[in-house]
Write a protein that holds these residues in place. Structure first.
Motif, PDB file in Angstrom:
ATOM      1  N   LEU A  92       0.619  -1.233  -0.211  1.00  0.00           N
ATOM      2  CA  LEU A  92      -0.240  -0.453  -0.145  1.00  0.00           C
ATOM      3  C   LEU A  92       0.825   1.461  -0.077  1.00  0.00           C
ATOM      4  CD1 LEU A  92      -2.485  -0.953   2.163  1.00  0.00           C
ATOM      5  CD2 LEU A  92      -2.717  -1.161   0.253  1.00  0.00           C
ATOM      6  N   PHE A  93       0.342   2.905  -0.276  1.00  0.00           N
ATOM      7  CA  PHE A  93       0.760   3.535   0.107  1.00  0.00           C
ATOM      8  C   PHE A  93       0.864   4.468   1.156  1.00  0.00           C
ATOM      9  CE2 PHE A  93      -0.187   3.156  -5.269  1.00  0.00           C
ATOM     10  CZ  PHE A  93       1.168   2.773  -5.098  1.00  0.00           C
ATOM     11  N   PRO A  94       1.625   4.421   2.021  1.00  0.00           N
ATOM     12  CA  PRO A  94       1.323   4.460   3.987  1.00  0.00           C
ATOM     13  C   PRO A  94       0.812   6.382   3.019  1.00  0.00           C
ATOM     14  CG  PRO A  94       3.975   4.067   3.010  1.00  0.00           C
ATOM     15  CD  PRO A  94       2.918   3.870   1.688  1.00  0.00           C
ATOM     16  N   TRP A  95       1.817   7.303   2.165  1.00  0.00           N
ATOM     17  CA  TRP A  95       0.730   8.279   2.432  1.00  0.00           C
ATOM     18  C   TRP A  95      -0.631   8.872   1.916  1.00  0.00           C
ATOM     19  CZ3 TRP A  95       5.018   6.317  -0.292  1.00  0.00           C
ATOM     20  CH2 TRP A  95       4.981   5.823  -1.869  1.00  0.00           C
TER      21      TRP A  95
END
Lengths: 261, 255
Positions: A92-95
């Motif tokens: 996933l894209f944590p930001w």
């Protein structure tokens, strides 16, 4: 894109070893996955399952043979095939919050804000996280993160989901729920699934087709089953139990063979 | 801040001032190392006369210019080193060599090459800034999880989108760490440069005060230096916390 079968023909993969030699990981893997089926690849760990999935995804090229959708060869990653990774924290894209993660594919497809929002709402609802769209990955449990990854893949509307032991890192209870739910999602969406696991129970619970792999190196396909168990599938069903021990003995054979070497 | 913490911090500051006060006149010559109250008076006078602001602004202006150039140059070079094979092969060896030469040692060269005016200060600051930024950026870009890039590929991201929307955001925590370290280095660089060749700035103030036997003024300069460093670092942290918060979340996800 309309196609009927995903074909793996004579797929082999060599890796250069650190000592300068060549390790043959996969050898002559030939498979046919029909559109709409739930095809599971089962094998002892280290047999090259993930390598095979990476080849189908187009991340890695095969040393011999190849992968094709009908007669169109797979030459690289594409939006028709989306991978669901086990290591969801890195996938996933944590930001981005859950909604932004799900909308990433539609954004790459240049869809407008409205259309993206409709898609993210639809698929967050499908995975039961419609109330959590504003949360960031670090605020979500492993199971919830995996749901987000599934929603993100589906929002991109691929033909095939390539799943690399997606539930293996989850606790037993979460895993069981997600397996049952994911089978429902598969039923509703009609996607073709190419699934990798080392868990026999999971394989029998989910798949329409099951390929058991031989132990590596030079791993190949040992046997392919079509699974027509009575629904809902349950381990207390005698057919389920019989198939389980059959598959288990095949795996045991391979583990023995690997140890003997 | 809870009362206990406040008390302890006040106490530690009081102890430091007390030790300074006691040592001036006993351990040290009070003319060369004046006690804190004399320094406070001097600081007040210099502030009132505008001298403090003049020197602080001179140093700050140099840092703003040099740091801005150094940061941009450092990020670009770091990205190139991490992503482009030719850039790595050509830039890595000289960078590995040059990083051992401290900014202070480069000042004589800067003066020879760029003269006594502003350009030599900019050069020293850019040099101080660029090294930590390059190495942190390169490390950040190189450590982007492979599966994150692969996930983006499956979702239809092209080469540029993968870089701008996946690799760069993944690298931000590293880049920001480099930028923060570089900010401290920039001040060290400018002060050293001002001590050797300048007519303004905090470094000049400190050195000149010593030469002219004005130790109170020298201490005022040191105090000013500590204050500027503290304020800029806090300002940096505050800005990052506001603008880049979402990119720092991932450090929590690396559990």
């Amino acid at each position: 894109m309309s196609w009927r079968v995903l074909r793996l023909e004579g797929v082999g993969k060599d890796f250069d070893r650190a000592d300068g030699g060549v390790a043959q990981v996969l050898r002559d893997v030939t498979l046919t996955v029909e559109r709409g089926s739930f095809f599971t690849l089962l094998g002892p760990s280290g047999c090259g399952k993930s390598t095979l999935l990476n080849i189908v995804a187009g991340f890695e090229g095969a040393t011999t043979g190849g992968v094709s959708l009908d007669d169109t060869p797979v030459t690289g990653p594409g939006t028709d095939r989306t991978v669901i990774f086990q290591d969801v924290s890195n996938a996933l894209f944590p930001w981005m919050n859950a909604r932004e993660n799900v909308e990433f594919g539609p954004k790459m497809a240049r869809l407008g804000a409205r259309a993206r929002q409709e898609l993210s709402e639809k698929y967050l609802r499908l995975v039961g996280l419609d109330a959590d769209g504003g949360k960031f990955p670090f605020e979500l449990s492993g199971g919830m993160k995996q749901r987000i990854q599934i929603a993100r893949a589906l929002a991109n509307d691929p033909d095939i989901l390539l799943m690399d032991e997606p539930f293996a890192a989850l606790d037993a209870i979460t895993k069981k729920h997600l397996q049952v739910e994911f089978r429902k999602i598969w039923n509703e969406t009609g996607k073709t699934i190419f699934y990798i696991t080392h868990d026999i129970f999971e394989a029998l619970l989910l798949s329409t087709h099951l390929a058991v792999m031989t132990a590596g190196p030079e791993a190949g396909i040992k046997e392919i089953f079509q699974i027509d168990l009575k629904e809902p599938r349950s381990p207390s069903n005698p057919d389920f139990a019989a198939l389980y021990s059959r598959v288990e003995s095949l795996i045991d054979e391979e583990v023995q063979r690997m140890r003997a070497r | 801040m809870n009362p206990r913490k406040l008390l302890l911090r006040t106490l530690s500051a009081a102890c430091a001032l007390g030790l300074w006060w006691l040592s001036s006149g006993t351990l040290f010559n009070p003319i060369l190392v004046p006690p804190p109250h004399k320094v406070a008076v001097n600081l007040w006078e210099m502030t009132a006369e505008g001298e403090i602001l003049f020197h602080a602004w001179a140093s700050l202006r140099r840092v703003i210019v040099g740091y801005a150039f150094g940061s941009v140059l450092g990020i670009l070079t770091g990205v190139a080193v991490a992503r482009i094979r030719i850039a790595e092969d050509m830039l890595e060896p000289p960078l590995q060599f040059v990083r051992n030469i401290t900014p202070v040692a480069i000042i004589p060269l800067a003066v020879n090459a760029f003269g006594l005016e502003e350009p030599s200060k900019y050069f020293v600051i850019i040099y101080s800034t660029i090294i930590p930024v390059v190495f942190n950026t390169a490390a950040g870009v190189a450590s982007t999880p492979q599966i994150r890039v692969r996930a983006a590929m499956c979702l239809g991201a092209g080469r540029w989108e993968i870089f701008a929307r996946v690799v760069l955001p993944s690298a931000w925590p590293f880049i920001l760490t480099g930028l923060r370290v570089a900010l401290g280095f920039a001040f060290m660089g400018v002060v050293a440069a001002e001590m050797i060749a300048a007519e303004s700035g905090v470094g000049y103030l400190i050195m000149q005060s010593r030469n002219m036997l004005l130790p109170e003024q020298m201490f005022s300069g040191l105090f000013l230096l500590g204050l500027i460093g503290l304020v800029t670092d806090r300002a940096f942290q505050f800005t990052i916390g506001r603008l880049m918060r979402r990119y720092m979340l991932q450090t929590a996800a690396f559990d």
